[in-house]
Design a protein around this motif. Structure first.
Motif, short mmCIF file in Angstrom:
data_model
loop_
_atom_site.label_atom_id
_atom_site.label_comp_id
_atom_site.label_asym_id
_atom_site.label_seq_id
_atom_site.Cartn_x
_atom_site.Cartn_y
_atom_site.Cartn_z
N SER A 32 0.85 -1.01 0.19
CA SER A 32 0.27 -0.01 0.01
C SER A 32 1.21 0.86 0.13
CB SER A 32 -0.80 0.35 0.79
OG SER A 32 -2.10 -1.64 1.21
N THR A 33 0.21 2.55 -0.98
CA THR A 33 1.03 3.52 -0.62
C THR A 33 0.28 4.44 0.90
OG1 THR A 33 1.42 3.34 -2.81
CG2 THR A 33 1.40 5.67 -1.95
N THR A 52 5.40 5.47 -0.64
CA THR A 52 5.61 3.70 -1.30
C THR A 52 6.00 3.78 -0.37
OG1 THR A 52 7.38 3.94 -1.78
CG2 THR A 52 5.59 5.45 -3.45
N LYS A 98 -3.79 3.36 -0.14
CA LYS A 98 -4.20 3.09 -1.70
C LYS A 98 -2.85 1.37 -1.82
CE LYS A 98 -4.77 7.52 -3.93
NZ LYS A 98 -4.42 8.21 -3.17
N GLN A 99 -4.20 0.48 -2.14
CA GLN A 99 -3.57 -1.12 -1.59
C GLN A 99 -3.16 -1.67 -2.83
OE1 GLN A 99 -4.73 -3.94 1.60
NE2 GLN A 99 -4.98 -5.18 -0.47
N TRP A 100 -2.38 -1.94 -3.89
CA TRP A 100 -2.76 -2.08 -5.18
C TRP A 100 -2.16 -3.46 -5.80
CZ3 TRP A 100 2.58 -4.55 -6.08
CH2 TRP A 100 3.72 -4.23 -4.88
N PHE A 101 -2.01 -4.90 -4.34
CA PHE A 101 -1.97 -5.78 -4.57
C PHE A 101 -2.97 -6.90 -3.70
CE2 PHE A 101 -0.31 -9.93 -5.81
CZ PHE A 101 -0.07 -11.15 -5.24
N SER A 103 -5.03 -6.42 -5.13
CA SER A 103 -5.96 -5.71 -6.83
C SER A 103 -6.58 -4.33 -5.54
CB SER A 103 -8.07 -6.61 -6.13
OG SER A 103 -8.58 -6.25 -4.64
N ALA A 104 -6.63 -3.38 -6.20
CA ALA A 104 -6.82 -1.88 -6.05
C ALA A 104 -7.72 -1.54 -5.37
CB ALA A 104 -6.60 -0.98 -7.78
N GLN A 105 -7.38 -1.14 -4.59
CA GLN A 105 -8.42 -0.71 -2.84
C GLN A 105 -7.93 0.58 -3.21
OE1 GLN A 105 -11.26 -2.53 -2.37
NE2 GLN A 105 -10.96 -4.09 -3.53
N THR A 106 -9.16 1.55 -2.20
CA THR A 106 -8.48 2.94 -1.53
C THR A 106 -9.46 2.54 -0.36
OG1 THR A 106 -8.17 4.04 -3.42
CG2 THR A 106 -8.09 5.46 -1.96
#
Length: 118
Positions: A32-33, A52, A98-101, A103-106
């Motif tokens: 997550s960023t 990041t 902002k989680q990118w793995f 799946s993309a979730q905010t």
């Protein structure tokens, strides 16, 4: 349901400092960023700073040299150290993930008020 929990806001005089914290249980932190946004009355929400998972940071021009974002991956926590605060920094500050793995979730926190006034 994922919920980010912010703390550390308050009232401070111009030139003072505050440190915001945000704990992010329930997210895959290492993927997550993390970031801080703010919204002043009548204004749109804007990015203040983000970091990041590798530690790369990004700052709004208005806070460069005064604010520092950092993260503690072991504690799923992100910090915003704010120095030399100005009245124009007054806003509600929101933590963002902002989680990118996988799946993309905010995700957003509930916001914490920062007021800079004498």
């Amino acid at each position: 349901q994922v919920q980010l929990v912010e703390s550390g806001g308050g009232l401070v005089q111009p030139g003072g400092s505050l440190r915001l914290s945000c704990v992010a249980p329930g997210i895959i932190y290492r993927f997550s960023t993390m970031g801080w946004y703010r919204q002043a009355p009548g204004n749109q929400r804007e990015l203040v700073a983000d970091i990041t998972s590798a530690g790369t940071t990004n700052y709004a021009d208005s806070v460069k040299g005064r604010f520092t974002i950092s993260r503690d991956n072991a504690k799923n926590t992100v910090y915003l150290q704010m120095n030399s605060l100005k009245p124009e920094d007054t806003a509600v500050f929101y933590c963002n993930a902002k989680q990118w793995f996988p799946s993309a979730q905010t995700y957003w926190g509930q916001g914490t008020q920062v007021t800079v006034s004498s």
